[in-house]
Write a protein that holds these residues in place. Structure first.
Motif, PDB file in Angstrom:
ATOM      1  N   UNK A 109       0.974  -1.220  -0.041  1.00  0.00           N
ATOM      2  CA  UNK A 109      -0.166  -0.049   0.170  1.00  0.00           C
ATOM      3  C   UNK A 109       0.848   1.345  -0.066  1.00  0.00           C
ATOM      4  N   UNK A 110       0.455   2.310  -0.822  1.00  0.00           N
ATOM      5  CA  UNK A 110       1.295   3.506  -0.479  1.00  0.00           C
ATOM      6  C   UNK A 110       0.299   4.676  -0.783  1.00  0.00           C
ATOM      7  N   UNK A 111       0.835   5.931  -0.365  1.00  0.00           N
ATOM      8  CA  UNK A 111      -0.012   7.210  -0.265  1.00  0.00           C
ATOM      9  C   UNK A 111       0.773   8.405  -0.895  1.00  0.00           C
ATOM     10  N   UNK A 112       1.889   8.126  -1.556  1.00  0.00           N
ATOM     11  CA  UNK A 112       2.858   8.991  -1.774  1.00  0.00           C
ATOM     12  C   UNK A 112       3.594   8.685  -3.324  1.00  0.00           C
ATOM     13  N   UNK A 113       3.690   9.578  -4.272  1.00  0.00           N
ATOM     14  CA  UNK A 113       4.502   9.386  -5.337  1.00  0.00           C
ATOM     15  C   UNK A 113       5.889   8.716  -5.056  1.00  0.00           C
ATOM     16  N   UNK A 114       6.567   9.336  -4.215  1.00  0.00           N
ATOM     17  CA  UNK A 114       7.780   8.806  -3.755  1.00  0.00           C
ATOM     18  C   UNK A 114       8.069   7.483  -3.476  1.00  0.00           C
ATOM     19  N   UNK A 115       7.121   6.889  -3.053  1.00  0.00           N
ATOM     20  CA  UNK A 115       6.738   5.367  -2.614  1.00  0.00           C
ATOM     21  C   UNK A 115       6.714   4.708  -4.006  1.00  0.00           C
ATOM     22  N   UNK A 116       5.971   5.332  -4.783  1.00  0.00           N
ATOM     23  CA  UNK A 116       5.674   4.546  -6.143  1.00  0.00           C
ATOM     24  C   UNK A 116       7.130   4.418  -6.887  1.00  0.00           C
ATOM     25  N   UNK A 117       7.846   5.586  -6.785  1.00  0.00           N
ATOM     26  CA  UNK A 117       9.285   5.639  -7.423  1.00  0.00           C
ATOM     27  C   UNK A 117      10.114   4.429  -6.944  1.00  0.00           C
ATOM     28  N   UNK A 118       9.954   4.349  -5.414  1.00  0.00           N
ATOM     29  CA  UNK A 118      10.905   3.191  -4.851  1.00  0.00           C
ATOM     30  C   UNK A 118      10.383   1.852  -5.549  1.00  0.00           C
ATOM     31  N   UNK A 119       9.121   1.746  -5.711  1.00  0.00           N
ATOM     32  CA  UNK A 119       8.702   0.343  -6.077  1.00  0.00           C
ATOM     33  C   UNK A 119       9.383   0.108  -7.457  1.00  0.00           C
ATOM     34  N   UNK A 120       9.329   1.314  -8.350  1.00  0.00           N
ATOM     35  CA  UNK A 120       9.540   1.069  -9.649  1.00  0.00           C
ATOM     36  C   UNK A 120      10.889   0.999  -9.906  1.00  0.00           C
ATOM     37  N   UNK A 121      11.775   1.332  -8.902  1.00  0.00           N
ATOM     38  CA  UNK A 121      13.407   0.940  -8.685  1.00  0.00           C
ATOM     39  C   UNK A 121      13.680  -0.433  -8.540  1.00  0.00           C
ATOM     40  N   UNK A 122      12.592  -0.800  -8.045  1.00  0.00           N
ATOM     41  CA  UNK A 122      13.033  -2.474  -7.539  1.00  0.00           C
ATOM     42  C   UNK A 122      11.855  -3.325  -8.483  1.00  0.00           C
ATOM     43  N   UNK A 123      12.290  -3.520  -9.773  1.00  0.00           N
ATOM     44  CA  UNK A 123      11.060  -4.398 -10.582  1.00  0.00           C
ATOM     45  C   UNK A 123      11.478  -5.725 -10.091  1.00  0.00           C
ATOM     46  N   UNK A 124      10.053  -6.551 -10.007  1.00  0.00           N
ATOM     47  CA  UNK A 124      10.027  -7.616  -9.386  1.00  0.00           C
ATOM     48  C   UNK A 124      10.671  -8.773 -10.586  1.00  0.00           C
TER      49      UNK A 124
END
Lengths: 370, 370
Positions: A109-124
């Motif tokens: 779960x997230x609520x901030x664009x910076x968190x989305x960036x963190x996920x994008x930086x770590x592709x599964x």
């Protein structure tokens, strides 16, 4: 020792009434079935396998957790479809990635664009997608992007469009039901949270985005409003135990409370018109300070007694009015405390003693930490 | 991972500064040597083997504990001369008897004739004696028979005369030092507790009874008065960690505090001029509510920030004055909380992360339960 009475326990001890747990769990399952929404029970109150089995009706699927320690604990014991409903902390992205790669359905779960960036930086790996919910603040005032904020829709769109990320749903916690007194007030908050969530889902739909929706809190899910049938899921947790707080809110009655703390009288203080019990904040927590006429808990069967203060291992008890008759309360007397906040009280105990109608049937061991 | 910086830890995390622990412990040992009294350190704050070794200077002898779980834990790991300084609960007499029969010197405490009867009903094997302290209330107002009560001397006499029981000492906890502000006030309470205890020892002597005497609390033992040299022992505990509370009392300065909670920023709430951290009451406890201008803790290096409220896994932080500059506090920022009450905060953690000047050196695992 199985079969022993509760009085065989050394105190302080957290005791769980298995029949009440099952009844509370079953009633929530039925309520959600009737409403036609998926129940995703929250594990944060108890953090045990046994209670999770009861809350999921044995499916071991579709749960919410508040810590990564819980997520890992349940994943290690055969659970799946786990939603880690906590604005994803950046120090835990790698561990969340591992769980996402290992389970069929691990959700964050997230609520901030910076968190989305963190996920994008770590592709599964293996072409997997991050399964992500957007946390919406519909008036609770804790985590979540504010429903009325333009950024909410913008973030949802970014999540829907992000490579390697799937927007699974919109999640709102109506913790503001904890300020309610009575069913009418609870349902007003439930209605408002539902309305704002569904309104946001409409905006998403207009933007060509479809995903799930979920709201939750024990008060709102104990007394759901009709519009909640339009949601995909609900995610209450405390209801499996309930507590004095929930009874004052109006979620339940005191007799529905499944968790108590047993304590014994260990001292007489006639010069203060008090006695001491062996339950301090290390066994009850300090939650509920100043909230009840009976102090930090309700002392079952003794409405004139007040647990007025606690230190680490001591509780001071005095009568609300009149003089104590110490002959009625000899040293060693067993008393039963109904906790103000079950989540806070359970967090203090390394083991829960489980009984069926006063006869011990086993022990549940919660997970701890983060 | 040994050698890693503190920033490698997932949060929330309890971190212990090993050098400060050793300094605090060493200074108390020196203070007691200078005073000529035996230090009997209390284990309740940390409940770990490693810290006990430091506090006892490696002797593993002469400690106080607050629970039977601690007593058993230390006995199982080679400790002896353990004083279970808690009005002996009747449900635990048998376990105390076992410890008394197993250790060289296991000591219990009582403050009521009924407790003495319980011990007499369970004579120890092999001709052993129950080693028992009398708990005296010298103004603290919690456990103990009131110093001015005729019953105190009567109970001491009964203990001295009881078959199978040896009166080892008189024990007074001056927890009322926690209401003090500054060294002068602390020393007034320390002086009064010492005076009343010694006065009681005189009464015992006149009755032909000799035994040890002990008073304790971190404030009084951090700033002992000269008359304390006439006591046999002192029994402080919190001093090994210290905390914000002790600094406001005057026991220490903030830089002596050896235990902190690391937390990270996990959410921005610009519409409330707040941010969220991943430290809730499950990692800090609710102790200290309403006591500090900075809320539930002191946020190290950020005197304008206030931890104004917590739920289970969330803390809300806002500036004491002005508007937050969110660019200075991006998501993921690590903050250090100095806890109000180290005993309460430590009780929430299944592991303490130990460091030396910011470099991790290991983990300490406390015992829990009763």
């Amino acid at each position: 020792m199985e079969g022993d009475p509760l009085s065989a326990l050394c105190t302080p001890a957290l005791v769980v009434d298995l029949k009440k747990v099952k009844k509370n769990a079953h009633e929530m399952i039925e309520r959600c079935q009737k409403l036609g929404v998926q129940l995703r029970p929250h594990m944060k109150t108890h953090k045990t396998l046994e209670c999770a089995d009861i809350m999921t009706g044995g499916s071991r699927r579709c749960i919410v957790v508040s810590t990564l320690a819980e997520a890992t604990f349940y994943a290690d014991h055969g659970y799946d479809d786990i939603l880690y409903a906590y604005s994803i902390p950046f120090d835990k992205v790698e561990k969340c990635a591992s769980l996402s790669e290992r389970l069929d359905l691990f959700q964050v779960l997230l609520d901030h664009p910076d968190a989305l960036e963190q996920l994008k930086k770590r592709p599964l790996r293996d072409g997997r997608q991050w399964n992500v919910w957007l946390k919406l603040d519909c008036g609770n005032g804790r985590a979540g992007v504010l429903h009325s904020d333009d950024g909410a829709l913008r973030l949802a769109k970014a999540m829907a469009e992000a490579r390697g990320v799937e927007l699974k749903g919109v999640y709102a916690h109506c913790g503001n039901t904890y300020g309610c007194r009575g069913v009418t007030e609870i349902q007003e908050v439930a209605q408002e949270t539902t309305r704002l969530t569904l309104q946001f889902m409409e905006k998403l739909k207009l933007a060509g985005i479809t995903c799930k929706s979920s709201i939750g809190s024990t008060p709102s899910c104990s007394h759901p409003v009709k519009d909640m049938e339009k949601l995909s899921e609900v995610h209450p947790g405390n209801y499996v135990f309930y507590d004095v707080q929930q009874s004052t809110i109006g979620s339940c009655t005191l007799k529905d409370v499944a968790v108590k703390v047993l304590t014994r009288i260990i001292g007489h203080s006639p010069h203060r018109n008090q006695f001491l019990v062996d339950c301090g904040w290390s066994a009850l927590s300090l939650d509920g300070a100043g909230k009840l006429p009976t102090g930090y808990a309700v002392i079952e069967g003794h409405p004139n007694l007040k647990l007025l203060s606690m230190t680490q291992e001591h509780g001071r008890v005095e009568p609300i009015s009149g003089q104590l008759d110490y002959d009625k309360y000899p040293l060693g007397t067993l008393l039963t405390l109904i906790p103000y906040h079950a989540c806070a009280t359970a967090a203090m105990h390394p083991i829960y003693h489980v009984h069926s109608e006063g006869s011990l049937v086993g022990g549940w061991t919660p997970t701890r930490g983060w």
